[in-house]
Design a protein around this motif. Structure first.
Motif, mmCIF file in Angstrom:
data_model
loop_
_atom_site.group_PDB
_atom_site.id
_atom_site.type_symbol
_atom_site.label_atom_id
_atom_site.label_comp_id
_atom_site.label_asym_id
_atom_site.label_seq_id
_atom_site.Cartn_x
_atom_site.Cartn_y
_atom_site.Cartn_z
ATOM 1 N N GLY A 75 0.825 -1.213 0.000
ATOM 2 C CA GLY A 75 0.000 0.000 0.000
ATOM 3 C C GLY A 75 0.854 1.255 0.000
ATOM 4 O O GLY A 75 2.038 1.234 -0.333
ATOM 5 N N GLU A 76 0.245 2.344 0.417
ATOM 6 C CA GLU A 76 0.941 3.625 0.511
ATOM 7 C C GLU A 76 1.965 3.567 1.643
ATOM 8 O O GLU A 76 1.640 3.170 2.758
ATOM 9 C CB GLU A 76 -0.055 4.760 0.769
ATOM 10 C CG GLU A 76 -1.016 5.001 -0.371
ATOM 11 C CD GLU A 76 -0.311 5.480 -1.631
ATOM 12 O OE1 GLU A 76 0.656 6.267 -1.526
ATOM 13 O OE2 GLU A 76 -0.725 5.045 -2.724
ATOM 14 N N GLN A 77 3.186 3.988 1.375
ATOM 15 C CA GLN A 77 4.250 3.931 2.375
ATOM 16 C C GLN A 77 3.943 4.794 3.606
ATOM 17 O O GLN A 77 4.409 4.504 4.699
ATOM 18 C CB GLN A 77 5.586 4.339 1.750
ATOM 19 C CG GLN A 77 6.067 3.373 0.681
ATOM 20 C CD GLN A 77 6.229 1.949 1.189
ATOM 21 O OE1 GLN A 77 6.977 1.690 2.116
ATOM 22 N NE2 GLN A 77 5.494 1.020 0.592
ATOM 23 N N THR A 78 3.132 5.818 3.436
ATOM 24 C CA THR A 78 2.770 6.671 4.575
ATOM 25 C C THR A 78 1.893 5.912 5.576
ATOM 26 O O THR A 78 1.828 6.284 6.747
ATOM 27 C CB THR A 78 2.039 7.933 4.096
ATOM 28 O OG1 THR A 78 0.922 7.552 3.292
ATOM 29 C CG2 THR A 78 2.975 8.829 3.290
ATOM 30 N N ASP A 79 1.236 4.827 5.126
ATOM 31 C CA ASP A 79 0.434 3.999 6.039
ATOM 32 C C ASP A 79 1.301 3.316 7.093
ATOM 33 O O ASP A 79 0.828 3.008 8.185
ATOM 34 C CB ASP A 79 -0.350 2.933 5.269
ATOM 35 C CG ASP A 79 -1.432 3.529 4.384
ATOM 36 O OD1 ASP A 79 -1.781 4.718 4.569
ATOM 37 O OD2 ASP A 79 -1.929 2.802 3.495
ATOM 38 N N LEU A 80 2.573 3.084 6.778
ATOM 39 C CA LEU A 80 3.482 2.446 7.748
ATOM 40 C C LEU A 80 3.653 3.308 8.997
ATOM 41 O O LEU A 80 3.895 2.790 10.082
ATOM 42 C CB LEU A 80 4.849 2.172 7.109
ATOM 43 C CG LEU A 80 4.888 1.122 6.000
ATOM 44 C CD1 LEU A 80 6.283 1.055 5.385
ATOM 45 C CD2 LEU A 80 4.476 -0.244 6.521
ATOM 46 N N ASP A 81 3.515 4.610 8.847
ATOM 47 C CA ASP A 81 3.665 5.536 9.979
ATOM 48 C C ASP A 81 2.540 5.390 10.998
ATOM 49 O O ASP A 81 2.673 5.816 12.140
ATOM 50 C CB ASP A 81 3.696 6.990 9.492
ATOM 51 C CG ASP A 81 4.916 7.271 8.633
ATOM 52 O OD1 ASP A 81 5.922 6.546 8.768
ATOM 53 O OD2 ASP A 81 4.845 8.210 7.816
ATOM 54 N N LYS A 82 1.424 4.785 10.595
ATOM 55 C CA LYS A 82 0.242 4.677 11.462
ATOM 56 C C LYS A 82 0.163 3.351 12.212
ATOM 57 O O LYS A 82 -0.713 3.164 13.045
ATOM 58 C CB LYS A 82 -1.020 4.844 10.604
ATOM 59 C CG LYS A 82 -1.074 6.172 9.875
ATOM 60 C CD LYS A 82 -2.207 6.196 8.872
ATOM 61 C CE LYS A 82 -2.103 7.450 8.014
ATOM 62 N NZ LYS A 82 -2.908 7.348 6.815
ATOM 63 N N ILE A 83 1.073 2.416 11.933
ATOM 64 C CA ILE A 83 1.027 1.096 12.574
ATOM 65 C C ILE A 83 1.514 1.197 14.016
ATOM 66 O O ILE A 83 2.564 1.775 14.293
ATOM 67 C CB ILE A 83 1.882 0.090 11.783
ATOM 68 C CG1 ILE A 83 1.250 -0.144 10.412
ATOM 69 C CG2 ILE A 83 2.017 -1.227 12.540
ATOM 70 C CD1 ILE A 83 2.053 -1.033 9.489
ATOM 71 N N ASN A 84 0.743 0.604 14.939
ATOM 72 C CA ASN A 84 1.111 0.622 16.353
ATOM 73 C C ASN A 84 1.733 -0.684 16.839
ATOM 74 O O ASN A 84 2.666 -0.674 17.626
ATOM 75 C CB ASN A 84 -0.119 0.945 17.212
ATOM 76 C CG ASN A 84 -0.560 2.371 17.011
ATOM 77 O OD1 ASN A 84 0.256 3.282 17.041
ATOM 78 N ND2 ASN A 84 -1.842 2.574 16.767
ATOM 79 N N SER A 85 1.186 -1.821 16.427
ATOM 80 C CA SER A 85 1.784 -3.100 16.786
ATOM 81 C C SER A 85 2.093 -3.858 15.509
ATOM 82 O O SER A 85 1.300 -3.878 14.564
ATOM 83 C CB SER A 85 0.854 -3.923 17.687
ATOM 84 O OG SER A 85 -0.294 -4.318 16.985
ATOM 85 N N PHE A 86 3.266 -4.471 15.470
ATOM 86 C CA PHE A 86 3.739 -5.089 14.234
ATOM 87 C C PHE A 86 4.618 -6.277 14.562
ATOM 88 O O PHE A 86 5.465 -6.218 15.448
ATOM 89 C CB PHE A 86 4.525 -4.052 13.427
ATOM 90 C CG PHE A 86 5.115 -4.587 12.164
ATOM 91 C CD1 PHE A 86 4.327 -4.781 11.048
ATOM 92 C CD2 PHE A 86 6.457 -4.896 12.092
ATOM 93 C CE1 PHE A 86 4.869 -5.270 9.879
ATOM 94 C CE2 PHE A 86 7.012 -5.386 10.928
ATOM 95 C CZ PHE A 86 6.219 -5.569 9.812
ATOM 96 N N LYS A 87 4.412 -7.366 13.824
ATOM 97 C CA LYS A 87 5.226 -8.565 14.019
ATOM 98 C C LYS A 87 5.276 -9.321 12.706
ATOM 99 O O LYS A 87 4.271 -9.446 12.012
ATOM 100 C CB LYS A 87 4.598 -9.429 15.110
ATOM 101 C CG LYS A 87 5.285 -10.764 15.315
ATOM 102 C CD LYS A 87 4.833 -11.478 16.572
ATOM 103 C CE LYS A 87 3.428 -11.994 16.492
ATOM 104 N NZ LYS A 87 3.077 -12.886 17.594
ATOM 105 N N TYR A 88 6.470 -9.803 12.351
ATOM 106 C CA TYR A 88 6.567 -10.693 11.201
ATOM 107 C C TYR A 88 7.490 -11.847 11.540
ATOM 108 O O TYR A 88 8.351 -11.748 12.411
ATOM 109 C CB TYR A 88 7.031 -9.969 9.932
ATOM 110 C CG TYR A 88 8.495 -9.596 9.887
ATOM 111 C CD1 TYR A 88 9.477 -10.527 9.536
ATOM 112 C CD2 TYR A 88 8.911 -8.300 10.158
ATOM 113 C CE1 TYR A 88 10.806 -10.181 9.481
ATOM 114 C CE2 TYR A 88 10.241 -7.935 10.102
ATOM 115 C CZ TYR A 88 11.189 -8.887 9.750
ATOM 116 O OH TYR A 88 12.514 -8.540 9.700
ATOM 117 N N SER A 89 7.279 -12.961 10.847
ATOM 118 C CA SER A 89 8.160 -14.111 10.984
ATOM 119 C C SER A 89 8.238 -14.823 9.646
ATOM 120 O O SER A 89 7.322 -14.739 8.826
ATOM 121 C CB SER A 89 7.660 -15.066 12.065
ATOM 122 O OG SER A 89 6.411 -15.608 11.710
#
Length: 148
Positions: A75-89
Motif C-alpha cells: 500500500g501507501e508507504q505513509t500507512d506504515l507511519d500509522k502502525i502501532n503493533s507489528f510482528k513478522y516471521s
C-alpha cells in the motif's frame, strides 16, 4: 643445475598435494519471492557447499551462506507511519527469523529487512518459506518460492 632441480622437486610436490586432495564446490544462490494481500517479501540466499576429499582420510564438509529477507508493504508507504503493533516471521527448512515491534508508533523501512551469514544449513531450490505478518489486529500469510 641446483636451481633447476629445486624447481623440479617443488613442482613434483605440488602435483602430489593436488592429487591427494580433491575439492568440489556447489553454489546454491536462489531468490525466493511471494506475496499476500497486503505484503510481499523476498529472500535472497548465496550459499556454498564444499566437499573436500583427502585420500586416506575422512572427507571434510564445509558450508557458508549469506541471506537477506526483505518485507515490502504493497500500500501507501505513509500507512506504515500509522502502525502501532507489528510482528513478522519467516520460516524455511533451515531456520528463519522474526521481528516484533510493540507500541511501534510507525514502522521504518529498515525494520522490514533482516540479514544473516554464517555456516550450517541453508535453503534448497525446492524449499518453501512461510511468512506471517501481523499488524494492528490484521494478519497476512503467504509463501516464498523460487520462481523458475
Amino acid at each position: 643445475m641446483i636451481r633447476k632441480l629445486s624447481v623440479l622437486m617443488l613442482s613434483g610436490m605440488m602435483i602430489v598435494l593436488l592429487a591427494a586432495c580433491n575439492t568440489t564446490t556447489y553454489k546454491h544462490n536462489y531468490t525466493f519471492s511471494g506475496e499476500g494481500d497486503v505484503w510481499s517479501a523476498e529472500y535472497v540466499q548465496k550459499a556454498t557447499e564444499k566437499f573436500i576429499d583427502k585420500k586416506g582420510e575422512r572427507p571434510d564438509y564445509e558450508t557458508s551462506q549469506q541471506s537477506t529477507f526483505e518485507l515490502k508493504y504493497k500500500g501507501e508507504q505513509t500507512d506504515l507511519d500509522k502502525i502501532n503493533s507489528f510482528k513478522y516471521s519467516f520460516k524455511g527448512t533451515s531456520g528463519g527469523g522474526s521481528n516484533t515491534l510493540e507500541d511501534a508508533k510507525g514502522v521504518r523501512k529498515s525494520e522490514l529487512k533482516s540479514e544473516r551469514s554464517g555456516s550450517g544449513a541453508f535453503e534448497h531450490e525446492d524449499s518453501i518459506i512461510k511468512v506471517v505478518v501481523e499488524w494492528d489486529g490484521q494478519k497476512d500469510e503467504f509463501e516464498l518460492k523460487v520462481r523458475k
